[in-house]
Design an enzyme around this catalytic site. Structure first.
Site, short mmCIF file in Angstrom:
data_model
loop_
_atom_site.label_atom_id
_atom_site.label_comp_id
_atom_site.label_asym_id
_atom_site.label_seq_id
_atom_site.Cartn_x
_atom_site.Cartn_y
_atom_site.Cartn_z
N GLN A 256 -21.14 -5.07 2.88
CA GLN A 256 -20.29 -4.92 1.70
C GLN A 256 -21.11 -4.51 0.48
OE1 GLN A 256 -16.92 -4.85 1.81
NE2 GLN A 256 -17.37 -5.01 4.00
N HIS A 259 -21.42 -0.71 -0.44
CA HIS A 259 -20.29 0.02 -1.01
C HIS A 259 -20.50 0.41 -2.46
CE1 HIS A 259 -17.03 0.27 1.87
NE2 HIS A 259 -17.21 -0.98 2.23
N GLU A 325 -11.72 -10.40 -1.17
CA GLU A 325 -11.10 -9.28 -0.48
C GLU A 325 -11.21 -9.47 1.03
OE1 GLU A 325 -11.72 -4.41 -0.26
OE2 GLU A 325 -13.33 -5.70 -0.99
N HIS A 326 -12.40 -9.78 1.50
CA HIS A 326 -12.66 -10.01 2.92
C HIS A 326 -13.17 -11.44 3.10
CE1 HIS A 326 -13.63 -5.64 2.25
NE2 HIS A 326 -12.74 -5.53 3.23
N ASP A 359 -12.13 -2.25 8.54
CA ASP A 359 -12.29 -1.01 7.79
C ASP A 359 -11.87 0.20 8.61
OD1 ASP A 359 -13.29 -2.28 5.56
OD2 ASP A 359 -15.38 -2.07 6.17
N HIS A 418 31.29 -8.99 -20.49
CA HIS A 418 31.09 -9.41 -19.11
C HIS A 418 32.20 -10.34 -18.66
CE1 HIS A 418 27.08 -7.79 -19.70
NE2 HIS A 418 26.70 -8.13 -18.47
#
Length: 434
Positions: A256, A259, A325-326, A359, A418
């Site tokens: 990771q 990235h 995220e993961h 992924d 209404h």
């Protein structure tokens, strides 16, 4: 490399800090780009693409013809083509199982209620360029849209310096049935999708990951168009016990880290000797031997957290505080953990499930919430490409029974017109006598 205690909230504050907070410079730059595209359309797209991507770019280069699948396949290595094909099949299966069914029922008094499901008409998928070619992101964004029945799926991606689009992206577009492909990236691409130009018709929703400028552009156009979320830098949290293999744990952190220099990576364990082994690996050649060493080194230096927990309760506090995220569970009893996890983008269970499986090959989606957004949002899924409408048909009996109460509620809230719409519906017996 420092090992932090899970109870040390001060040291872990950067890990738990979430939210989308671009700099003032990014915000102002993106606003200017969006304004320029809204004012000047295609001319602005060409000018920004010449400035940021391809110096000789021309308007004729904007729309990219997607070659026939067989021709596109011949232009990339066969193992890559085969891998993309397997991945697309699995993504399609996983997302087809998520399809929402319409529901309807009739009540005892004869009233009919239904929830209708309709696909979005047009979706734009942003596919990043920059330091890596990401045909997998085409699969992850386009396949669920096609499964949902979206009529028009548009892909935008930055061109190479010569104005071309990578052959792997072209094959992924052909494989997934992309309807339109444009060689444009950055905030300018998001503006074009949101507001339209002479060449690019506007879409209903924009999905897909991007850099800080792309993400900020998505935030600014939201309201004029839907978005999937605000994707920040990559994240992973590995939960490991005494049986975990240090190399697998460290490998996930490095994976990771490669990235983005702003990625955040962490491991939490009750077993301190494992953390020490992981630290030793991250300080050795193991961390940098796969390449992208400058990016990885920055993350390991500034955004890596090795966390010792005194109890399972502290482990769960780290998970919930980070909302990663993961989330990788490298523990002997992972399914004792899973029911207690409330905040994570995706969970990867066991030694045989690297995050990279998600992924590429697992079939689950890799467009996931980051920066703490897993507290309130989900990864990209089929429901992102449909919308629902409720339908109600009152029976005469229900309207007669509800008439006075409905009018009273509307009048109480200061909406007399209404209330009148209820009273205009005369009871059935009155209507029959007139």
């Amino acid at each position: 490399m420092t090992i932090f205690e899970a109870a040390d909230q001060t040291s872990l504050a950067p890990l738990f800090r979430g939210g989308w907070e671009p700099t003032r410079a990014v915000l102002e730059s993106v606003t200017a780009i969006i304004d320029e595209v809204r004012a000047n359309g295609d001319a602005a797209l060409v000018a920004y693409t010449q400035r940021f991507d391809a110096p000789d770019f021309a308007l004729a280069d904007l729309r990219v013809e997607i070659p026939p699948r067989s021709l596109a396949r011949s232009r990339i290595p066969p193992p890559i083509a085969a891998g993309l094909e397997i991945a697309r099949e699995r993504i399609e299966e996983f997302h087809a199982r998520q399809c929402s069914e319409e529901l309807s029922y009739r009540t005892a008094d004869g009233t009919y209620c239904a929830l209708l499901v309709r696909p979005l008409h047009a979706v734009g998928a942003y596919i990043p360029g920059g330091t890596a070619t990401l045909p997998s992101s085409v699969l992850m964004t386009v396949t669920p849209a096609k499964v949902a029945g979206v009529a028009r799926v548009v892909v935008v991606t930055p061109p190479a310096r010569d104005g071309s689009v990578n052959p792997a992206i072209l094959y992924a577009c052909a494989l997934c049935g992309v309807d339109e492909l444009y060689a444009v990236g950055g905030a300018q691409a998001i503006a074009a999708l949101a507001y339209g130009t002479a060449t690019i018709a506007r879409v209903d929703k924009i999905v897909g990951p991007g850099n800080v400028y792309v993400t900020e552009a998505k935030r600014q156009v939201f309201g004029s168009v839907g978005i999937d979320g605000l994707a920040g830098p990559s994240e992973v949290l590995v939960v490991a016990d005494e049986n975990a293999q240090a190399a697998l744990v460290a490998g996930e952190l490095v994976a990771q880290a490669e990235h983005d220099p702003l990625a955040r990576v962490a491991v939490v364990s009750r077993y301190r000797p494992l953390l020490e082994e992981v630290a030793a690996l991250l300080e050795s050649d193991f961390a940098l031997e796969t390449g992208r060493s400058d990016i990885i080194a920055a993350v390991l230096r500034e955004r890596t957290f090795l966390i010792h927990a005194a109890s399972d309760a502290e482990i769960f506090a780290v998970i919930e505080g980070f909302a990663p995220e993961h989330l990788a569970l490298q523990v002997a009893n992972p399914y004792d953990f899973v029911p207690k996890v409330q905040r994570a983008g995706a969970i990867f269970v066991g030694d045989d499930t690297p995050v990279a499986a998600g992924d590429y090959m697992a079939g689950s989606n890799h467009v996931l919430p980051t920066s703490g957004a897993a507290r309130f949002s989900s990864g990209l899924h089929t429901a992102d490409f449909v919308r629902t409408m409720s339908l109600v048909e009152n029976s005469r009996a229900r309207m007669a029974a509800d008439r006075e109460t409905l009018a009273a509620l509307a009048a109480f809230e200061g909406l007399p017109a209404h209330a009148r719409t209820a009273l205009l519906r005369q009871p059935a017996d009155t209507k029959a006598s007139t």
